[in-house]
Motif scaffolding. Structure first.
Motif, mmCIF file in Angstrom:
data_model
loop_
_atom_site.group_PDB
_atom_site.id
_atom_site.type_symbol
_atom_site.label_atom_id
_atom_site.label_comp_id
_atom_site.label_asym_id
_atom_site.label_seq_id
_atom_site.Cartn_x
_atom_site.Cartn_y
_atom_site.Cartn_z
ATOM 1 N N ARG A 54 -33.221 -26.937 -28.221
ATOM 2 C CA ARG A 54 -32.285 -25.821 -28.377
ATOM 3 C C ARG A 54 -31.180 -25.927 -27.336
ATOM 4 O O ARG A 54 -31.469 -25.996 -26.138
ATOM 5 C CB ARG A 54 -33.005 -24.478 -28.215
ATOM 6 N N HIS A 55 -29.964 -25.906 -27.816
ATOM 7 C CA HIS A 55 -28.822 -26.068 -26.911
ATOM 8 C C HIS A 55 -27.809 -24.943 -27.109
ATOM 9 O O HIS A 55 -27.535 -24.527 -28.237
ATOM 10 C CB HIS A 55 -28.129 -27.409 -27.156
ATOM 11 N N LEU A 56 -27.222 -24.481 -25.996
ATOM 12 C CA LEU A 56 -26.179 -23.467 -26.040
ATOM 13 C C LEU A 56 -24.921 -24.012 -25.383
ATOM 14 O O LEU A 56 -24.945 -24.409 -24.212
ATOM 15 C CB LEU A 56 -26.636 -22.200 -25.302
ATOM 16 N N ASP A 57 -23.825 -24.033 -26.140
ATOM 17 C CA ASP A 57 -22.530 -24.437 -25.597
ATOM 18 C C ASP A 57 -21.633 -23.208 -25.533
ATOM 19 O O ASP A 57 -21.249 -22.652 -26.561
ATOM 20 C CB ASP A 57 -21.888 -25.521 -26.473
ATOM 21 N N VAL A 58 -21.318 -22.774 -24.316
ATOM 22 C CA VAL A 58 -20.559 -21.543 -24.087
ATOM 23 C C VAL A 58 -19.077 -21.866 -23.897
ATOM 24 O O VAL A 58 -18.722 -22.896 -23.318
ATOM 25 C CB VAL A 58 -21.123 -20.791 -22.866
ATOM 26 N N ALA A 59 -18.225 -20.968 -24.392
ATOM 27 C CA ALA A 59 -16.774 -21.177 -24.368
ATOM 28 C C ALA A 59 -16.424 -22.462 -25.091
ATOM 29 O O ALA A 59 -15.484 -23.161 -24.714
ATOM 30 C CB ALA A 59 -16.241 -21.181 -22.929
ATOM 31 N N GLY A 60 -17.171 -22.745 -26.134
ATOM 32 C CA GLY A 60 -17.027 -24.025 -26.842
ATOM 33 C C GLY A 60 -16.426 -23.888 -28.221
ATOM 34 O O GLY A 60 -16.729 -24.690 -29.111
ATOM 35 N N GLY A 61 -15.577 -22.884 -28.413
ATOM 36 C CA GLY A 61 -15.095 -22.514 -29.736
ATOM 37 C C GLY A 61 -14.653 -23.637 -30.644
ATOM 38 O O GLY A 61 -15.008 -23.673 -31.821
ATOM 39 N N GLY A 69 -14.326 -23.576 -19.261
ATOM 40 C CA GLY A 69 -14.395 -22.174 -19.653
ATOM 41 C C GLY A 69 -14.807 -21.230 -18.552
ATOM 42 O O GLY A 69 -14.449 -20.055 -18.562
ATOM 43 N N ILE A 70 -15.564 -21.721 -17.561
ATOM 44 C CA ILE A 70 -16.123 -20.811 -16.560
ATOM 45 C C ILE A 70 -15.031 -20.148 -15.726
ATOM 46 O O ILE A 70 -15.179 -19.002 -15.297
ATOM 47 C CB ILE A 70 -17.128 -21.562 -15.650
ATOM 48 N N LEU A 72 -25.091 -27.345 -17.190
ATOM 49 C CA LEU A 72 -24.037 -28.333 -16.979
ATOM 50 C C LEU A 72 -22.680 -27.673 -17.187
ATOM 51 O O LEU A 72 -22.473 -26.956 -18.167
ATOM 52 C CB LEU A 72 -24.181 -29.501 -17.957
ATOM 53 N N CYS A 73 -21.772 -27.925 -16.264
ATOM 54 C CA CYS A 73 -20.438 -27.330 -16.336
ATOM 55 C C CYS A 73 -19.389 -28.396 -16.045
ATOM 56 O O CYS A 73 -19.440 -29.070 -15.007
ATOM 57 C CB CYS A 73 -20.316 -26.187 -15.327
ATOM 58 N N LEU A 74 -18.446 -28.554 -16.959
ATOM 59 C CA LEU A 74 -17.293 -29.430 -16.762
ATOM 60 C C LEU A 74 -16.091 -28.537 -16.480
ATOM 61 O O LEU A 74 -15.750 -27.670 -17.284
ATOM 62 C CB LEU A 74 -17.037 -30.268 -18.018
#
Length: 252
Positions: A67-74, A143-144, A168-170
């Motif tokens: 299960r993966h969540l990609d935030v601010a990944g529109g 996005g952060i 993980l944050c890029l």
């Protein structure tokens, strides 16, 4: 950065009320959604694709039931890369607060034949609509720095990850190469808004994006914020002389 007691925050170089920032950020991305990926290519000379490749490759989505969540990944850039490397039964959620960006992502997922592997959810990074310990990995790319309360978003990331899950944050960072920093500064404030005006018809959203990069904490301070949220074995890796950095941490 903000604390629970602060009522204002920054929007680029401007100070705004905390509850106003999200609407202002939303307006920026409403304006640029359909041209977002073209602008990324022009602004980074295509380097954003290499950064995202390296970032997504750090997600080890190989086990069944992942299960993966990609935030601010529109627009789906990170989620598409992860989906292609995931087992057939992997569950990948793309979350963004901006409906226009999600519309772009859904269209692109359909074009790529990935719609069945992805779920698109409109929600706020500061209040994730998922139960505790639900995901194996959490990513957020570029996005952060747009989140009004970064500490709250980090706490939510920690909450929804399973024990053993990875954050993980890029994100854009600070150029660490003498000389390159001055060139990058001049390029950012003079060339990027001009490209935005030419291609997207509006320079102001891109001026905000540049200013938001400059206001984001240094890599060392952001790592400390990640640790304060509860993550362990934290670290960061600078890419392209420090133009961007990949931050990571584990929920142990």
């Amino acid at each position: 950065m903000t604390s629970d007691h602060e009522t204002s925050t920054h929007f680029g170089y401007s100070e705004v009320e905390l509850d106003e920032k999200q609407g202002l950020v939303d307006d920026v991305f409403h304006k640029v959604a359909r041209r977002y990926d073209i602008m990324n290519d022009l602004m980074s000379a295509g380097l954003h694709r290499l950064w995202k490749d390296e970032f997504a490759a750090k997600v080890r989505a190989r086990r069944e039931g992942f299960r993966h969540l990609d935030v601010a990944g529109g627009t789906g850039d990170i989620a598409f890369r992860i989906a292609k490397a995931s087992p057939a039964d992997a569950s990948i959620v793309v979350l963004d607060i901006n409906g226009d960006m999600l519309d772009v992502g859904r269209d692109r997922a359909n074009e790529r034949g990935l719609a069945d592997k992805l779920e698109f959810v409109q929600a706020n990074a500061e209040s994730l609509p998922f139960p505790d310990a639900h995901f194996d990995a959490y990513t957020i790319a570029f996005g952060i720095r747009n989140v009004p309360r970064i500490e709250v978003a980090l706490a939510e990331a920690f909450r929804v990850l399973k024990p053993g899950g990875r954050f993980l944050c890029l994100e854009f960072s600070q150029v660490a190469v003498p000389g390159l920093d001055k060139i990058y500064e001049a390029y950012s404030f003079n060339v990027i808004p001009a490209i935005g005006k030419l291609v997207a018809g509006d320079s102001e959203p891109y001026r905000y994006l540049v200013e938001s990069i400059r206001r984001f904490p240094r890599a060392e301070e952001f790592e400390r914020m990640i640790r304060r949220a509860g993550f362990r074995r934290t670290g960061f890796e600078r890419l392209t002389g420090g133009v961007v950095a990949i931050h990571s941490g584990w929920k142990l």
